[in-house]
Design a protein around this motif. Structure first.
Motif, PDB file in Angstrom:
ATOM      1  N   ASP A  59     112.986  31.671   2.564  1.00  0.00           N
ATOM      2  CA  ASP A  59     111.619  31.277   2.195  1.00  0.00           C
ATOM      3  C   ASP A  59     110.663  31.380   3.386  1.00  0.00           C
ATOM      4  OD1 ASP A  59     112.399  30.812  -0.377  1.00  0.00           O
ATOM      5  OD2 ASP A  59     112.555  28.632  -0.170  1.00  0.00           O
ATOM      6  N   THR A  60     111.075  30.834   4.528  1.00  0.00           N
ATOM      7  CA  THR A  60     110.203  30.859   5.704  1.00  0.00           C
ATOM      8  C   THR A  60     110.011  32.275   6.218  1.00  0.00           C
ATOM      9  OG1 THR A  60     110.899  28.632   6.352  1.00  0.00           O
ATOM     10  CG2 THR A  60     109.910  30.013   8.071  1.00  0.00           C
ATOM     11  N   TYR A  61     111.100  33.034   6.331  1.00  0.00           N
ATOM     12  CA  TYR A  61     111.012  34.364   6.926  1.00  0.00           C
ATOM     13  C   TYR A  61     110.249  35.342   6.051  1.00  0.00           C
ATOM     14  CZ  TYR A  61     114.221  33.184  10.745  1.00  0.00           C
ATOM     15  OH  TYR A  61     114.794  32.634  11.868  1.00  0.00           O
ATOM     16  N   LEU A  62     110.475  35.285   4.736  1.00  0.00           N
ATOM     17  CA  LEU A  62     109.757  36.205   3.847  1.00  0.00           C
ATOM     18  C   LEU A  62     108.264  35.879   3.800  1.00  0.00           C
ATOM     19  CD1 LEU A  62     112.271  36.597   0.877  1.00  0.00           C
ATOM     20  CD2 LEU A  62     111.727  38.268   2.664  1.00  0.00           C
ATOM     21  N   ALA A  63     107.924  34.627   4.033  1.00  0.00           N
ATOM     22  CA  ALA A  63     106.508  34.242   4.058  1.00  0.00           C
ATOM     23  C   ALA A  63     105.830  34.653   5.359  1.00  0.00           C
ATOM     24  CB  ALA A  63     106.370  32.730   3.859  1.00  0.00           C
ATOM     25  N   ARG A  64     106.546  34.656   6.474  1.00  0.00           N
ATOM     26  CA  ARG A  64     105.941  34.879   7.786  1.00  0.00           C
ATOM     27  C   ARG A  64     106.123  36.281   8.333  1.00  0.00           C
ATOM     28  NH1 ARG A  64     103.802  31.283   6.114  1.00  0.00           N
ATOM     29  NH2 ARG A  64     103.897  29.061   6.705  1.00  0.00           N
ATOM     30  N   PHE A  65     107.257  36.919   8.044  1.00  0.00           N
ATOM     31  CA  PHE A  65     107.574  38.173   8.729  1.00  0.00           C
ATOM     32  C   PHE A  65     106.611  39.319   8.443  1.00  0.00           C
ATOM     33  CE2 PHE A  65     111.303  36.977  10.944  1.00  0.00           C
ATOM     34  CZ  PHE A  65     111.657  38.058  11.744  1.00  0.00           C
ATOM     35  N   PRO A  66     106.139  39.538   7.211  1.00  0.00           N
ATOM     36  CA  PRO A  66     105.234  40.684   6.986  1.00  0.00           C
ATOM     37  C   PRO A  66     104.013  40.660   7.898  1.00  0.00           C
ATOM     38  CG  PRO A  66     106.044  39.862   4.900  1.00  0.00           C
ATOM     39  CD  PRO A  66     106.498  38.878   5.933  1.00  0.00           C
ATOM     40  N   ASP A  67     103.350  39.502   8.006  1.00  0.00           N
ATOM     41  CA  ASP A  67     102.160  39.418   8.859  1.00  0.00           C
ATOM     42  C   ASP A  67     102.519  39.544  10.340  1.00  0.00           C
ATOM     43  OD1 ASP A  67     100.539  39.106   6.676  1.00  0.00           O
ATOM     44  OD2 ASP A  67     100.437  36.917   6.808  1.00  0.00           O
ATOM     45  N   LEU A  68     103.635  38.942  10.742  1.00  0.00           N
ATOM     46  CA  LEU A  68     104.038  39.017  12.141  1.00  0.00           C
ATOM     47  C   LEU A  68     104.361  40.452  12.551  1.00  0.00           C
ATOM     48  CD1 LEU A  68     106.280  35.821  12.361  1.00  0.00           C
ATOM     49  CD2 LEU A  68     104.099  36.203  13.545  1.00  0.00           C
ATOM     50  N   LEU A  69     105.101  41.179  11.692  1.00  0.00           N
ATOM     51  CA  LEU A  69     105.441  42.564  12.025  1.00  0.00           C
ATOM     52  C   LEU A  69     104.204  43.457  12.008  1.00  0.00           C
ATOM     53  CD1 LEU A  69     108.881  43.357  10.337  1.00  0.00           C
ATOM     54  CD2 LEU A  69     108.370  42.954  12.742  1.00  0.00           C
ATOM     55  N   ALA A  70     103.281  43.196  11.079  1.00  0.00           N
ATOM     56  CA  ALA A  70     102.035  43.969  11.057  1.00  0.00           C
ATOM     57  C   ALA A  70     101.257  43.766  12.356  1.00  0.00           C
ATOM     58  CB  ALA A  70     101.190  43.560   9.855  1.00  0.00           C
ATOM     59  N   GLN A  71     101.280  42.551  12.849  1.00  0.00           N
ATOM     60  CA  GLN A  71     100.580  42.237  14.091  1.00  0.00           C
ATOM     61  C   GLN A  71     101.240  42.897  15.300  1.00  0.00           C
ATOM     62  OE1 GLN A  71     100.301  38.006  14.778  1.00  0.00           O
ATOM     63  NE2 GLN A  71     100.110  38.267  16.996  1.00  0.00           N
ATOM     64  N   LEU A  72     102.568  42.979  15.279  1.00  0.00           N
ATOM     65  CA  LEU A  72     103.318  43.474  16.435  1.00  0.00           C
ATOM     66  C   LEU A  72     103.646  44.963  16.356  1.00  0.00           C
ATOM     67  CD1 LEU A  72     105.812  40.465  16.674  1.00  0.00           C
ATOM     68  CD2 LEU A  72     103.927  40.956  18.252  1.00  0.00           C
ATOM     69  N   SER A  73     103.392  45.598  15.208  1.00  0.00           N
ATOM     70  CA  SER A  73     103.772  46.994  15.023  1.00  0.00           C
ATOM     71  C   SER A  73     102.730  47.944  15.616  1.00  0.00           C
ATOM     72  CB  SER A  73     103.940  47.295  13.529  1.00  0.00           C
ATOM     73  OG  SER A  73     104.194  48.667  13.329  1.00  0.00           O
ATOM     74  N   VAL A  74     103.212  48.976  16.285  1.00  0.00           N
ATOM     75  CA  VAL A  74     102.298  49.985  16.851  1.00  0.00           C
ATOM     76  C   VAL A  74     101.921  51.035  15.816  1.00  0.00           C
ATOM     77  CG1 VAL A  74     103.223  49.671  19.175  1.00  0.00           C
ATOM     78  CG2 VAL A  74     104.205  51.429  17.697  1.00  0.00           C
ATOM     79  N   THR A  75     102.572  51.015  14.645  1.00  0.00           N
ATOM     80  CA  THR A  75     102.288  52.017  13.612  1.00  0.00           C
ATOM     81  C   THR A  75     101.485  51.434  12.455  1.00  0.00           C
ATOM     82  OG1 THR A  75     104.391  51.561  12.505  1.00  0.00           O
ATOM     83  CG2 THR A  75     104.374  53.321  14.158  1.00  0.00           C
ATOM     84  N   THR A  76     100.893  50.265  12.653  1.00  0.00           N
ATOM     85  CA  THR A  76     100.171  49.595  11.564  1.00  0.00           C
ATOM     86  C   THR A  76      99.114  50.490  10.920  1.00  0.00           C
ATOM     87  OG1 THR A  76     100.528  47.432  12.567  1.00  0.00           O
ATOM     88  CG2 THR A  76      98.734  47.612  10.974  1.00  0.00           C
ATOM     89  N   ASP A  77      98.442  51.303  11.728  1.00  0.00           N
ATOM     90  CA  ASP A  77      97.385  52.168  11.189  1.00  0.00           C
ATOM     91  C   ASP A  77      97.945  53.431  10.528  1.00  0.00           C
ATOM     92  OD1 ASP A  77      95.416  50.437  12.052  1.00  0.00           O
ATOM     93  OD2 ASP A  77      95.184  51.432  13.998  1.00  0.00           O
ATOM     94  N   VAL A  78      99.254  53.638  10.659  1.00  0.00           N
ATOM     95  CA  VAL A  78      99.884  54.823  10.064  1.00  0.00           C
ATOM     96  C   VAL A  78     100.675  54.446   8.820  1.00  0.00           C
ATOM     97  CG1 VAL A  78     101.436  56.782  10.473  1.00  0.00           C
ATOM     98  CG2 VAL A  78     100.051  55.860  12.351  1.00  0.00           C
ATOM     99  N   HIS A  79     101.519  53.447   8.949  1.00  0.00           N
ATOM    100  CA  HIS A  79     102.283  52.974   7.790  1.00  0.00           C
ATOM    101  C   HIS A  79     102.690  51.528   8.025  1.00  0.00           C
ATOM    102  CE1 HIS A  79     106.348  52.833   9.611  1.00  0.00           C
ATOM    103  NE2 HIS A  79     105.968  53.896  10.302  1.00  0.00           N
ATOM    104  N   SER A  80     102.898  50.818   6.938  1.00  0.00           N
ATOM    105  CA  SER A  80     103.345  49.432   7.024  1.00  0.00           C
ATOM    106  C   SER A  80     104.873  49.400   7.132  1.00  0.00           C
ATOM    107  CB  SER A  80     102.898  48.644   5.787  1.00  0.00           C
ATOM    108  OG  SER A  80     103.458  49.220   4.616  1.00  0.00           O
ATOM    109  N   VAL A  81     105.382  48.271   7.562  1.00  0.00           N
ATOM    110  CA  VAL A  81     106.829  48.050   7.609  1.00  0.00           C
ATOM    111  C   VAL A  81     107.161  47.001   6.560  1.00  0.00           C
ATOM    112  CG1 VAL A  81     108.799  47.322   9.006  1.00  0.00           C
ATOM    113  CG2 VAL A  81     106.930  48.626  10.063  1.00  0.00           C
ATOM    114  N   GLY A  82     107.911  47.405   5.531  1.00  0.00           N
ATOM    115  CA  GLY A  82     108.271  46.474   4.469  1.00  0.00           C
ATOM    116  C   GLY A  82     109.289  45.456   4.939  1.00  0.00           C
ATOM    117  N   VAL A  83     109.282  44.299   4.323  1.00  0.00           N
ATOM    118  CA  VAL A  83     110.228  43.228   4.633  1.00  0.00           C
ATOM    119  C   VAL A  83     110.841  42.747   3.326  1.00  0.00           C
ATOM    120  CG1 VAL A  83     110.545  40.921   5.605  1.00  0.00           C
ATOM    121  CG2 VAL A  83     108.912  42.506   6.655  1.00  0.00           C
TER     122      VAL A  83
END
Length: 401
Positions: free
Chosen positions: A341-365
């Protein structure tokens, strides 16, 4: 080449839910119609596939549909964890026919414990009534590190006495069956790929949360194992430079900030869980579940522990997603349900923030969709992978005289 082509045909049939005709197989595999016909005849004679009716599409002769025969082959999976050892008997289409869990035995030498596992496997097979001649082998998933070449468990944490245990050879002798051994995180990644549970992603990181935390890697629809079979050891990625000291000499590694044992210890120190003496692997899963229940029940300390662990682990996982440019992160392992519950709620936004490819493609969780007996099922999938999946190494010519 013949073995490789046969694996291509088997894999194509396995991946198709509705089955395929010989014409469709020739088109998808890029093989001559006669070659496909010859391979299919051998597979039908061996009982690995069956003819499943006719299909008419337009003018011409109806096409015979071919599917895997569920009873054509079976595999046994064994997952060894410091708390529990689980067993599963699986048919060719991935149905779990028998399953069993027993406490992992540290009261006797490791070699004797492995022989006892062999007896358990033989008993499991006998109860199932499956023809032993149809069992392709035993897959074993074990905590790392491992020596893949020799089939040896080296010195896994939390498993005292298991130092350089020749697990593969002992289990093969005890069962009389071929044995394939791999790290638990790699076996879990194989299961995700083999079942398509990762949503069809060809490039993903599988984050395995058990007594320890590791990563399985799939790139280009192939499981990556590394030079010694120990890929995905992420325990010493730093997640918090100001965190607790680690036995590696640095501070704030995954090993001392994100492991279930660490979270439970922090919860006890902050009063979110009752105090206890020492860590107990056998009760760790229940302790983590109690921590998650406390967080859901409004305990601020418990919720903060899980929130911090999500933030820290996201930093470690982003190192992998940025390095490998994957499409998806899949979570699983025996301790995952408590954190889901905690990880699925938090990880998408955290990975989007930390990902260098955010403007190219998203990383699914996503969380794994594999259900009960998942870890032992993943071990059985090691056998399925070896049997069904095409391996380019089959094309290499033997240079020996």
């Amino acid at each position: 080449m013949g073995d490789f082509n046969q694996s291509v045909i088997l894999d194509s049939i396995r991946r198709s839910e509705e089955g395929l005709s010989r014409v469709e197989l020739a088109g998808s595999a890029g093989l001559a119609a006669q070659t496909v016909s010859n391979i299919c005849r051998r597979l039908l004679d061996s009982g690995l596939i069956v003819e499943a009716g006719k299909e008419t599409s337009g003018p011409g002769k109806p096409r015979t549909i071919l599917r895997l025969n569920p009873k054509g082959m079976f595999a046994v999976g064994v997952h060894i964890d410091p708390a529990l050892t689980s067993f599963a008997l699986v048919d060719a289409v991935g149905t779990v026919l028998e399953a069993l869990e027993v406490p992992t035995d540290f009261s006797q030498p490791a070699e004797d414990a492995v022989r006892a596992m062999g007896r358990e496997i033989r008993s499991l097979v006998a109860r199932s009534g499956v023809d032993e001649g149809r069992i392709a082998g035993v897959g074993v998933a074990t905590p790392g590190p491992v020596d893949a070449a020799s089939g040896t468990v080296v010195a896994p944490p939390h498993m005292p006495g298991w130092t350089r245990v020749p697990l593969r050879d002992i289990l093969a002798e005890a069962t009389g069956l071929p044995v394939v051994m791999d790290k638990d995180v790699t076996a879990a990644a194989v299961a995700e790929l083999w079942t398509g549970s990762a949503g069809g992603a060809s490039n993903f990181v599988y984050v395995y949360i058990g007594t320890g935390i590791g990563a399985g890697l799939v790139l280009g629809d192939e499981v990556v194992r590394g030079s010694s079979g120990n890929v995905g050891e992420i325990g010493h990625i730093i997640t918090d430079p100001d965190g607790p000291p680690c036995d590696c000499g640095r501070r704030g590694c995954v090993k001392v900030t994100c492991m279930p044992e660490t979270l439970v210890a922090e919860a006890r120190a902050l009063g979110a869980l009752p105090a206890a003496e020492g860590a107990h692997p056998a009760t760790l899963q229940a302790d983590l579940a109690a921590l998650a229940a406390a967080a859901q029940g409004g305990n601020a300390e418990a919720a903060g522990i899980l929130e911090r662990s999500a933030w820290r682990l996201a930093g470690a996982v982003s190192v992998l997603t940025n390095l490998l440019d994957v499409d998806q992160v899949v979570f699983g392992g025996p301790f995952w349900p408590s954190l889901a519950d905690t990880y699925l709620a938090r990880f998408p936004d955290l990975l989007a923030q930390l990902s260098v490819t955010t403007d190219v493609h998203s990383v699914g969780v996503a969380g794994t969709r594999l259900l009960t007996s998942g870890e032992a099922f993943g071990a059985a999938c090691l056998v399925m992978e070896k049997t069904f999946s095409p391996n380019a190494a089959q094309l290499l010519l033997d240079s020996k005289p």
